[in-house]
Design an enzyme around this catalytic site. Structure first.
Site, PDB file in Angstrom:
ATOM      1  N   VAL A  57     -74.050  22.319  69.597  1.00  0.00           N
ATOM      2  CA  VAL A  57     -73.603  21.866  70.873  1.00  0.00           C
ATOM      3  C   VAL A  57     -72.009  21.818  70.887  1.00  0.00           C
ATOM      4  CG1 VAL A  57     -73.631  20.450  72.713  1.00  0.00           C
ATOM      5  CG2 VAL A  57     -75.645  20.775  71.095  1.00  0.00           C
ATOM      6  N   GLU A  58     -71.343  22.314  71.915  1.00  0.00           N
ATOM      7  CA  GLU A  58     -70.050  22.527  72.065  1.00  0.00           C
ATOM      8  C   GLU A  58     -69.140  21.187  71.701  1.00  0.00           C
ATOM      9  OE1 GLU A  58     -69.171  21.957  76.879  1.00  0.00           O
ATOM     10  OE2 GLU A  58     -70.576  23.687  75.992  1.00  0.00           O
ATOM     11  N   SER A  59     -69.821  19.912  71.843  1.00  0.00           N
ATOM     12  CA  SER A  59     -69.306  18.510  71.386  1.00  0.00           C
ATOM     13  C   SER A  59     -69.033  18.509  69.956  1.00  0.00           C
ATOM     14  CB  SER A  59     -70.260  17.561  71.856  1.00  0.00           C
ATOM     15  OG  SER A  59     -71.453  17.592  71.428  1.00  0.00           O
ATOM     16  N   GLN A 104     -62.474  24.559  78.522  1.00  0.00           N
ATOM     17  CA  GLN A 104     -62.694  23.246  77.980  1.00  0.00           C
ATOM     18  C   GLN A 104     -61.978  23.376  76.325  1.00  0.00           C
ATOM     19  OE1 GLN A 104     -66.186  21.084  78.531  1.00  0.00           O
ATOM     20  NE2 GLN A 104     -66.575  20.671  76.301  1.00  0.00           N
TER      21      GLN A 104
END
Length: 530
Positions: free
Chosen positions: A327-329, A107
């Site tokens: 968080v990766e977001s 991602q």
């Protein structure tokens, strides 16, 4: 002055030509352009167009039934190049039944491919993915038999004597993005979106290839009413705008609610007493995983068991001042939401772009990452991306685990119907799971144990009954739970014989009791070696 046209969702679909490449931006259902996605599905089912699309998407963008699930039709999609399908069963079904070509890429690499494509570079070069199923010498990210004989979209290049993966450009013909507002000139604000995402880099990449940008917004405001510094995309880079006709249904902040300002920074919700989550096998695993921490570190939490329990346990045990959760977001701090709302956080301290977050994860590297896992083998390889014919894909797993200094995998020891009891005597297996997770060879290498050891990573595989640590020679069993029989409950449930530590420890009994287990004291003792 060039201005976008204001059109209906149905007219927007007419801009998408069959046989072209479509890209959408979002994560879970955050920033999903539901009005346009529904219109694409409706026209395809009625008229058979557009069809044979290549679909490029970085994140999972569904809540199992909405978002990109509207595109999951044989004939509508010819090829998908995506980051994650775990919350989109219709796409996983198309992939497992070989009805579409399917490539899965990390991602974070996909998010930063937009920069490389916008800059006319010959691809994004990275060591992320080497030695995993992304590596073209292994599987090349190809997720089903139909794709095996297709061309590689990832290559190998050597620069100054070192190998890198080359993530090749994917020309984008149509990009669909979402904003909260636009003004009369089409300048886009994403004020109420719960993530910053990689909207602008995707727009730049699309424009580099001469593609069209379509944006769904909730409402239009007068010119000069959006602070110029709050404009996410200048209107001159947008070709068409669709104003959502039913925002409550098709322009939700996330799947579970329409709008909550405490998730997008407009307000902070009052702090209230934390209601502890009930004791369960997942909570027990999360508790033991968190015992690996030391104070003053930055951690990442992935999907699965970590997403469900790590944040609540930290809040219950009062360690939020000792550890920063991300968080990766692109979220820092707050209380992360879970399940179908993964990727957002209540009362976050900071929200940065999704692609920039992966610059941190891939470059500096996170101190600790807590990740779910499906299998581990005798070499310390871990599979979290394909289980049987079910292919959820990597999401940020490969990116984050490749560079984190400490990688803690969280998994039940066996899967499929496992039932346990626990208490002051430890843990007891009432019904064993139907399938083994500690296997001779993993189905797919999502995490390469040999390369991890060479990188100097500390890796732990934490289950409800045993803990393993990665060594040069593979996994070492370092701890078991009281009440567990080493032979019957561990060795007989594995497809390989692990090394066993000479000073095999017992898991603290407090983990199996409902009361808090003084995690704060434990992580501070990790610094002193007590």
């Amino acid at each position: 002055m060039k201005k976008p046209v204001f059109i209906t969702a149905e007219k927007a679909v007419d801009m998408i030509q069959s046989g072209t490449t479509l890209c959408t931006i979002g994560m879970t259902l955050v920033s999903a352009s539901e009005s346009i996605l529904k219109a694409i599905e409706k026209k395809f089912l009625a008229e058979g167009v557009p069809n044979q699309l290549t679909y490029f998407h970085t994140c999972g963008q569904s809540d199992r039934q909405s978002g990109k699930a509207h595109l999951a039709h044989e004939g509508l999609i010819k090829r998908v190049i995506g980051g994650h399908w775990g919350l989109c069963p219709p796409f996983m079904k198309l992939i497992s039944e070989n009805k579409i070509e399917a490539y899965n890429l990390p991602q974070g690499q996909m998010a930063n491919m937009f920069h490389s494509m916008a800059l006319r570079e010959p691809g994004k070069l990275s060591k992320i993915g080497l030695g995993t199923y992304i590596d073209p010498r292994i599987e090349g990210g190809k997720m089903n038999a139909r794709t095996k004989e297709k061309e590689d979209i990832v290559g190998i290049v050597t620069v100054d004597g070192e190998e890198y993966l080359q993530y090749k450009p994917v020309p984008i013909d149509t990009l669909i993005i979402r904003g909260t507002y636009c003004d009369e000139n089409g300048n886009i604000s994403t004020a109420h979106e719960a993530m910053v995402l990689e909207v602008l880099p995707a727009v730049m990449a699309t424009k580099r290839f001469g593609g069209k940008v379509i944006c769904q917004v909730e409402r239009v405001v007068k010119n000069s009413t959006i602070d110029p510094k709050e404009v996410t995309v200048p209107g001159v880079l947008v070709d068409a705008i669709v104003v959502c006709e039913n925002p409550f249904e098709d322009h939700r902040q996330t799947s579970s609610w329409y709008y909550d300002p405490s998730y997008s920074g407009q307000a902070f919700a009052p702090e209230s007493a934390v209601e502890p989550i009930p004791l369960s096998v997942r909570k027990i695993i999360g508790r033991r995983a968190l015992m690996t921490l030391v104070p003053d570190v930055i951690i990442n939490v992935g999907t699965g068991i970590p997403n469900d329990v790590i944040g609540p346990i930290m809040a219950e045990e009062g360690i939020s001042d000792d550890v920063t959760i991300t968080v990766e977001s692109g979220i820092y701090g707050g209380v992360p939401a879970g399940g179908i709302d993964f990727g957002i956080s209540r009362n976050p301290q900071a929200l940065i772009p999704h692609d920039r977050q992966f610059e941190y994860y891939n470059g500096a590297g996170i101190d600790y990452t807590f990740m779910g896992a499906g299998e581990m083998d005798s070499l310390g390889n871990v599979n979290a991306t394909r289980m049987g014919d079910r292919a959820p894909g990597a999401g940020g797993f490969v990116d984050i685990t490749s560079t984190a200094r400490n990688v803690v995998f969280c998994s039940t020891f066996t899967g499929g119907g496992l039932e346990v009891s626990y208490g002051k005597d430890g843990i007891h297996i009432e019904k064993e799971g139907r399938f083994k997770k500690l296997v001779k060879s993993v189905q797919q290498i999502s995490y390469n144990g040999r390369l991890a050891f060479e990188r100097g990573q500390n890796m732990y595989y934490v289950t409800e009954r045993a803990v393993f640590r990665l060594t040069e020679n593979g996994p070492l069993l370092i701890e078991i739970a009281k009440g567990i029989d080493l032979q019957k409950d561990i060795l007989d449930q594995m497809e390989f014989v692990p090394m066993i530590a000479e000073d095999l420890q017992y898991t603290p009994i407090e983990l199996y009791l409902p009361e808090p287990f003084n995690l704060k004291k434990r992580i501070h003792e990790n610094c002193t070696g007590k």
